[in-house]
Write a protein that holds these residues in place. Structure first.
Motif, mmCIF file in Angstrom:
data_model
loop_
_atom_site.group_PDB
_atom_site.id
_atom_site.type_symbol
_atom_site.label_atom_id
_atom_site.label_comp_id
_atom_site.label_asym_id
_atom_site.label_seq_id
_atom_site.Cartn_x
_atom_site.Cartn_y
_atom_site.Cartn_z
ATOM 1 N N VAL A 55 -32.487 25.718 18.702
ATOM 2 C CA VAL A 55 -33.025 24.970 20.267
ATOM 3 C C VAL A 55 -33.609 26.294 21.121
ATOM 4 O O VAL A 55 -34.543 25.926 21.761
ATOM 5 C CB VAL A 55 -31.873 24.513 20.947
ATOM 6 N N ARG A 58 -21.967 22.603 30.138
ATOM 7 C CA ARG A 58 -23.219 21.842 30.086
ATOM 8 C C ARG A 58 -23.018 20.468 30.758
ATOM 9 O O ARG A 58 -23.889 20.469 31.649
ATOM 10 C CB ARG A 58 -23.318 21.401 28.455
ATOM 11 N N ALA A 114 -28.373 22.316 23.160
ATOM 12 C CA ALA A 114 -29.101 20.979 22.205
ATOM 13 C C ALA A 114 -29.136 19.809 22.991
ATOM 14 O O ALA A 114 -29.880 19.282 22.997
ATOM 15 C CB ALA A 114 -28.052 21.359 20.894
ATOM 16 N N ASP A 115 -27.973 19.724 23.757
ATOM 17 C CA ASP A 115 -27.807 18.423 24.430
ATOM 18 C C ASP A 115 -28.211 18.445 25.886
ATOM 19 O O ASP A 115 -28.338 17.521 26.984
ATOM 20 C CB ASP A 115 -26.362 17.833 24.418
ATOM 21 N N ILE A 150 -30.884 19.959 26.939
ATOM 22 C CA ILE A 150 -32.311 19.581 27.050
ATOM 23 C C ILE A 150 -32.763 18.110 27.110
ATOM 24 O O ILE A 150 -33.433 17.598 28.195
ATOM 25 C CB ILE A 150 -33.148 20.422 25.903
ATOM 26 N N PRO A 151 -32.226 17.416 26.372
ATOM 27 C CA PRO A 151 -32.422 15.849 26.521
ATOM 28 C C PRO A 151 -31.969 15.620 27.764
ATOM 29 O O PRO A 151 -32.529 14.584 28.438
ATOM 30 C CB PRO A 151 -31.841 15.220 25.452
ATOM 31 N N GLY A 152 -30.780 16.045 28.107
ATOM 32 C CA GLY A 152 -30.101 15.596 29.504
ATOM 33 C C GLY A 152 -31.320 15.932 30.705
ATOM 34 O O GLY A 152 -30.980 15.104 31.625
ATOM 35 N N ASP A 179 -34.473 16.130 30.415
ATOM 36 C CA ASP A 179 -35.451 15.526 30.219
ATOM 37 C C ASP A 179 -35.272 14.190 30.850
ATOM 38 O O ASP A 179 -36.172 13.450 31.441
ATOM 39 C CB ASP A 179 -35.825 15.344 28.730
ATOM 40 N N ALA A 180 -34.101 13.625 30.796
ATOM 41 C CA ALA A 180 -33.741 12.130 31.305
ATOM 42 C C ALA A 180 -33.887 12.341 32.980
ATOM 43 O O ALA A 180 -33.942 11.215 33.428
ATOM 44 C CB ALA A 180 -32.457 11.705 30.795
ATOM 45 N N TRP A 186 -38.254 19.719 34.672
ATOM 46 C CA TRP A 186 -37.343 20.680 34.812
ATOM 47 C C TRP A 186 -37.970 21.948 34.783
ATOM 48 O O TRP A 186 -38.808 22.075 33.829
ATOM 49 C CB TRP A 186 -35.924 20.466 34.049
ATOM 50 N N SER A 223 -40.665 22.339 32.022
ATOM 51 C CA SER A 223 -40.994 21.015 30.997
ATOM 52 C C SER A 223 -42.344 20.453 30.784
ATOM 53 O O SER A 223 -42.723 19.704 30.003
ATOM 54 C CB SER A 223 -39.881 19.988 31.334
#
Ligand SMILES: [Zn+2]
Length: 389
Positions: free
Chosen positions: A32, A269, A315-316, A318-320, A322-323, A327, A356
């Motif tokens: 990642v 996280r 790992a989690d 970045i998607p968090g 993005d939502a 960022w 991002s």
């Protein structure tokens, strides 16, 4: 825009023989992080200004965007702030480690050595009992022992105890001890000597206190006043928490955050994502495990701690993020803690900046891949992170 600052404490290193000449950052499996570096900007940051000691206090002050050359007064007063202590102008604070001093097993002569600057990493509650006994027997007349976390505690004394040269105990690992020197040294030595009967009689592996890092309370402006953003932080280390307190960040407690290899990576996280979702603009995630592995000379744990960053935080995260919308992320350590040296160095460290929405030139987040970059001042990265692009 949301901002995240990731601090793997002391993660920067040097080529390690046990890794076939790779650094832990090169050896660790961090897909990642590699992906972020490929779309971001890597470079080198001078987190320790020239002439200053390579401590986490100095390095983390830089990372939070405050020039240590202007604001740093010592390490202990920052940790005192973390404990909720406000020092009066006629007081200073010393860091009070519980340490193990003695001769290596099987030897009876030769100089006493710093066998463990962390005193066997005592349980915080057990350590607090010893600190209470030290206060009862050695405190008074302006001398106050305050319990902190594990082996890290605070001694508040009158301001005229400040004039002494004290060696940080983690710089003495396995070496002959070097006692304080200077006008106030005799008073410090007396407390350290008398602490032996009390700490040595306790169930802890530590056998005395070690005093160092003294100074008056620093005058730091708030993060909001300086950068115009609401910031939060998670850390298990009083020193870093103290910087958050002094700059008026919101400090999030994660029960499983230990400051050790077994810390709750996922909890940190989630604390970041929750705070950002709740309205914080910027969040600092600090993990101490890489630094502790460096001090222990434990290359396996250092690599594992880096891989935990990748798998259990990034790992989690970045998607968090993005939502939540656009960022930016800044990742860098506060100083190197090379496993073969077991102590901090003043070398510049690799940094990573990611946006991002805007791809950077791309690169590789390792020491050799950034070795040719001209170092930027560490405290200037915060303005780059949150500034216009
Ligand atoms: Zn360290």
């Amino acid at each position: 825009m949301k901002y995240v600052v990731c601090v793997p404490d002391g993660c920067a290193d040097q080529p390690v023989a046990a890794l076939g000449g790779k650094t832990p950052l090169e050896a660790a499996h961090m897909p990642v992080l590699a992906g972020l570096a490929a779309r971001g900007e890597v470079g080198r940051a001078a987190v320790i200004p020239a002439g200053m000691p390579p401590g986490s206090d100095v390095g983390n002050m830089s990372i939070l965007g405050f020039d240590p050359a202007d604001h740093h007064t010592g390490r202990a007063p920052i940790e005192a702030a973390a404990l909720g202590l406000r020092l009066r102008p006629d007081q200073i604070a010393y860091r009070c480690n519980l340490v193990t001093v003695g001769r290596p097993e099987g030897t009876t002569d030769g100089p006493e050595r710093m066998l463990d600057f962390a005193g066997g990493h005592p349980d915080t509650d057990a350590a607090a009992e010893v600190i209470a006994r030290l206060q009862a027997e050695l405190g008074g007349d302006g001398v106050e022992f305050h319990p902190g976390v594990q082996y890290r505690h605070i001694l508040v004394v009158p301001a005229d105890w400040a004039d002494a040269d004290c060696v940080p105990p983690h710089d003495l690992s396995d070496d002959p001890v070097v006692w304080p020197t200077g006008p106030a040294a005799a008073r410090l030595q007396d407390l350290m000597d008398r602490s032996r009967a009390i700490v040595g009689a306790s169930p802890l592996k530590a056998n005395q206190i070690w005093l160092w890092g003294q100074g008056p309370q620093p005058q730091l402006p708030s993060f909001r006043e300086t950068y115009g953003l609401d910031a939060g932080m998670v850390t298990a280390v009083d020193l870093v928490r103290g910087l958050g307190v002094l700059t008026q960040m919101r400090i999030v407690d994660v029960p499983g955050a230990t400051g050790w290899y077994d810390t709750d990576y996922e909890g940190k996280r989630d604390a970041a994502l929750d705070a950002l979702r709740d309205g914080a603009d910027l969040f600092v995630i600090h993990v101490e495990a890489t630094d502790e592995a460096g001090h222990a000379g434990n290359v396996e744990e250092k690599v594992k701690a880096l891989e935990n960053w990748d798998r259990r935080i990034l790992a989690d995260l970045i998607p968090g993020l993005d939502a939540l919308g656009p960022w930016r992320l800044l990742l860098l350590p506060d100083h190197p803690t090379p496993v073969e040296l077991k102590t901090h160095t003043t070398d510049s460290v690799p940094y990573l900046l990611v946006d991002s929405a805007v791809d950077g030139p791309g690169g590789t987040y390792t020491e050799p891949a950034t070795a040719a970059c001209e170092p930027v001042a560490g405290h200037e990265l915060m303005a780059r992170l949150v500034g216009p692009r």
